[in-house]
Motif scaffolding. Structure first.
Motif, mmCIF file in Angstrom:
data_model
loop_
_atom_site.group_PDB
_atom_site.id
_atom_site.type_symbol
_atom_site.label_atom_id
_atom_site.label_comp_id
_atom_site.label_asym_id
_atom_site.label_seq_id
_atom_site.Cartn_x
_atom_site.Cartn_y
_atom_site.Cartn_z
ATOM 1 N N LEU A 183 0.854 -1.188 0.000
ATOM 2 C CA LEU A 183 0.000 0.000 0.000
ATOM 3 C C LEU A 183 0.889 1.237 0.000
ATOM 4 O O LEU A 183 1.893 1.275 0.718
ATOM 5 C CB LEU A 183 -0.889 0.045 1.245
ATOM 6 N N VAL A 184 0.520 2.237 -0.765
ATOM 7 C CA VAL A 184 1.213 3.517 -0.670
ATOM 8 C C VAL A 184 0.503 4.363 0.383
ATOM 9 O O VAL A 184 -0.715 4.540 0.350
ATOM 10 C CB VAL A 184 1.269 4.252 -2.019
ATOM 11 N N ASP A 185 1.273 4.853 1.355
ATOM 12 C CA ASP A 185 0.717 5.701 2.402
ATOM 13 C C ASP A 185 1.863 6.425 3.102
ATOM 14 O O ASP A 185 2.354 5.982 4.145
ATOM 15 C CB ASP A 185 -0.096 4.877 3.402
ATOM 16 N N PRO A 186 2.319 7.533 2.542
ATOM 17 C CA PRO A 186 3.454 8.241 3.149
ATOM 18 C C PRO A 186 3.170 8.726 4.568
ATOM 19 O O PRO A 186 4.086 8.808 5.387
ATOM 20 C CB PRO A 186 3.715 9.398 2.184
ATOM 21 N N GLU A 187 1.906 9.030 4.866
ATOM 22 C CA GLU A 187 1.577 9.471 6.220
ATOM 23 C C GLU A 187 1.783 8.346 7.223
ATOM 24 O O GLU A 187 2.344 8.552 8.309
ATOM 25 C CB GLU A 187 0.137 9.981 6.278
ATOM 26 N N ALA A 188 1.344 7.147 6.871
ATOM 27 C CA ALA A 188 1.532 6.011 7.768
ATOM 28 C C ALA A 188 3.011 5.694 7.941
ATOM 29 O O ALA A 188 3.477 5.407 9.054
ATOM 30 C CB ALA A 188 0.781 4.792 7.231
ATOM 31 N N VAL A 189 3.771 5.738 6.850
ATOM 32 C CA VAL A 189 5.208 5.486 6.938
ATOM 33 C C VAL A 189 5.863 6.490 7.873
ATOM 34 O O VAL A 189 6.673 6.129 8.743
ATOM 35 C CB VAL A 189 5.859 5.527 5.544
ATOM 36 N N ALA A 190 5.514 7.771 7.708
ATOM 37 C CA ALA A 190 6.117 8.813 8.541
ATOM 38 C C ALA A 190 5.808 8.605 10.019
ATOM 39 O O ALA A 190 6.629 8.931 10.886
ATOM 40 C CB ALA A 190 5.632 10.185 8.086
ATOM 41 N N GLN A 191 4.638 8.048 10.327
ATOM 42 C CA GLN A 191 4.249 7.856 11.727
ATOM 43 C C GLN A 191 5.066 6.774 12.424
ATOM 44 O O GLN A 191 5.276 6.841 13.640
ATOM 45 C CB GLN A 191 2.770 7.486 11.826
ATOM 46 N N VAL A 192 5.566 5.777 11.669
ATOM 47 C CA VAL A 192 6.198 4.628 12.334
ATOM 48 C C VAL A 192 7.657 4.396 11.966
ATOM 49 O O VAL A 192 8.363 3.678 12.680
ATOM 50 C CB VAL A 192 5.394 3.336 12.048
ATOM 51 N N ALA A 193 8.145 4.991 10.882
ATOM 52 C CA ALA A 193 9.451 4.597 10.340
ATOM 53 C C ALA A 193 10.624 4.952 11.240
ATOM 54 O O ALA A 193 11.697 4.338 11.131
ATOM 55 C CB ALA A 193 9.647 5.203 8.956
ATOM 56 N N ASP A 194 10.467 5.933 12.114
ATOM 57 C CA ASP A 194 11.577 6.326 12.978
ATOM 58 C C ASP A 194 11.659 5.503 14.264
ATOM 59 O O ASP A 194 12.551 5.714 15.093
ATOM 60 C CB ASP A 194 11.474 7.817 13.332
ATOM 61 N N ARG A 195 10.754 4.569 14.443
ATOM 62 C CA ARG A 195 10.791 3.709 15.617
ATOM 63 C C ARG A 195 11.732 2.523 15.371
ATOM 64 O O ARG A 195 12.080 2.211 14.232
ATOM 65 C CB ARG A 195 9.388 3.220 15.973
ATOM 66 N N SER A 196 12.106 1.871 16.409
ATOM 67 C CA SER A 196 13.017 0.727 16.295
ATOM 68 C C SER A 196 12.256 -0.516 15.843
ATOM 69 O O SER A 196 11.130 -0.753 16.299
ATOM 70 C CB SER A 196 13.680 0.446 17.639
#
Length: 489
Positions: free
Chosen positions: A340-353
């Protein structure tokens, strides 16, 4: 020594579904100019013997993953740049158009026809124009009139893309060297089929395209090309086509007539390249099949939202059906959903471990059809940078890895899965937003089904609200006599 020729190169390359809510904007395109543009073509670096003694004039080339209709402002800007480059180029002998042929632009019904008409308004009637196209493009009467030579891919999946572009360039150079404008013949075939029914891996497309070499070898014939057409745009130009070019008018006309009639005669033989069914039926079959190691990994194509044909890439229907299966939720079956493309969702979780629990709504932001944005609660499994998808994450829910990307992309290469830690041959089931399996996936699959899922590129054409096609047309209409008149120039 033949005199030096001057040939300009450029184009806009995208196929666009008018049934997709996605809007293709300038940010979706990769744009090349100058030396970077000429470097794309192998025959120019180093120069192939046939391409020597020619000045190749780069204009601009814009290319994007298939999507929805192109924003008019973006198209207008690139069209203006092409026209300005032609005006400043001085005397030209020819133009090579590197295009797809199924670009839709907001407010226009025939984008490539408009483009070639504008080009002719600048260069005039004398220079030769040669177009290299996708076989899923469309050949309108306007495009046919504006080009001297047209050719397209001869394989689906498309493994002859660069061969086709070189053929279009070489045909152009040869015609200019002869000093004779080619004769052209066009037959429109009133057939509209999804690409997944027309793969050249199987009959009847394999045999139809297989005849091209024989027909093209005839005296007086330069090139023969067959377009399936683009099924997911509601425009009068969308239908099958055969174009033949030649040094002899009668030979070109006969070639186009013959292959046009063969195309029409085979219309009832076109079937999907894999067994099909609704998503739930496909899952029923797959979850039984994966017990057999020989059938793993089992692939299911989420075909209605295929970004490789213009789907939005964020319809959550297939994912919702996967998550409803207890075998997947409890981890009994190891599965992947790509993507799925969803840059908002990626931004919400990508910086977590990695390993961190996450809960985030995904998808349904572009194409919100049922069930729309889907709450996803799981564990962040991996984060990666992908050259196509940008920053991407994998969220693990039970036995399922859900890939979420920052840019629309198609998971057609095994390396893209590996970036998120997945070796495809070690999983049971892969659900991928694609139509027919591209070569790497096809070779990897133990078995395969094509799910008839909802989306902007729905494979069930009778579910689409066409209003502007030239009717009658097969398979929407069946009881009619086809007009296979040959148009010549």
């Amino acid at each position: 020594m033949p005199r030096s020729l001057r040939i300009a190169i450029g184009g806009i390359h995208i196929e666009s579904s008018t049934f997709s809510p996605h809007l293709s904007t300038a940010s979706d395109f990769e744009v090349t100019r100058g030396d970077a543009l000429t470097a794309r073509y192998a025959w120019l670096s180093p120069l192939a013997p046939w391409a020597a003694e020619i000045e190749w004039v780069p204009l601009v080339h814009a290319r994007a993953l298939p999507g929805g209709a192109v924003d008019a402002a973006a198209y207008d800007a690139w069209s203006a740049e092409i026209l300005d480059g032609l005006a400043r180029a001085g005397t030209l002998d020819g133009v090579l158009l590197d295009i797809h042929g199924a670009m839709s632009v907001v407010g226009r019904d025939d984008a490539e026809g408009d483009l070639v008409t504008a080009i002719r308004s600048v260069i005039g009637p004398e220079p030769f124009v040669s177009a290299a196209m996708d076989l899923h493009g469309n050949v309108s009467p306007v495009l046919f009139a504006g080009c001297d030579l047209l050719t397209c891919y001869r394989t689906a999946p498309h493994v002859d893309v660069w061969e086709t572009r070189e053929r279009a360039a070489r045909n152009l150079v040869d015609a200019l060297r002869r000093g004779q404008r080619p004769h052209k013949a066009l037959v429109h075939v009133p057939v509209l089929l999804p690409g997944e029914m027309t793969s050249t891996r199987v009959e009847p497309a394999r045999g139809l395209y297989g005849r091209i070499a024989e027909v093209e070898a005839r005296d007086g014939v330069i090139d023969v090309a067959i377009w399936i057409g683009f099924a997911w745009a509601d425009q009068p130009r969308c239908r099958g086509a055969v174009v033949a070019t030649g040094t002899d008018a009668a030979a070109a006309t006969e070639a186009a007539r013959e292959l046009g009639e063969q195309f029409w005669a085979a219309r009832e033989e076109f079937t999907f390249v894999a067994p099909t069914g609704p998503m739930d039926e496909c899952l029923d079959t797959a979850l039984v099949a994966v017990a057999d190691p020989a059938r793993r990994p089992f692939f299911i194509s989420d075909s209605g939202d295929n970004p490789g044909a213009g789907g939005a890439d964020d319809v959550t229907f297939a994912l919702s059906r996967l998550l409803a299966r207890p075998e997947i939720r409890d981890g009994s079956v190891r599965a992947v959903f790509a993507s799925l493309v969803d840059p908002e969702a990626v931004a919400q979780v990508a910086d977590r471990s990695p390993g961190t629990p996450v809960e985030v709504p995904v998808g349904g932001r572009i194409d919100p059809r049922d069930p729309g944005p889907l709450p996803l609660a799981g564990v962040l499994e991996a984060v990666a940078e992908d050259p196509d998808g940008g920053r991407c994450v994998s969220i693990r829910v039970g036995g399922l890895s859900v890939f979420v990307t920052s840019r629309r992309m198609q998971y057609r290469q095994l390396a893209s899965y590996a970036r998120l830690g997945v070796a495809v041959d070690e999983v049971d089931l892969v659900v991928v937003k694609i139509g027919y399996l591209e070569p790497e996936l096809f070779d990897a699959a133990g078995d395969w089904l094509l799910a008839l899922t909802p989306g902007g590129v729905d494979q069930d054409l009778e579910r689409l609200p066409y209003a502007h096609l030239v009717r009658p047309i097969f398979p929407l209409d069946r009881d009619f006599v086809a007009d296979l008149t040959v148009a010549t120039r």
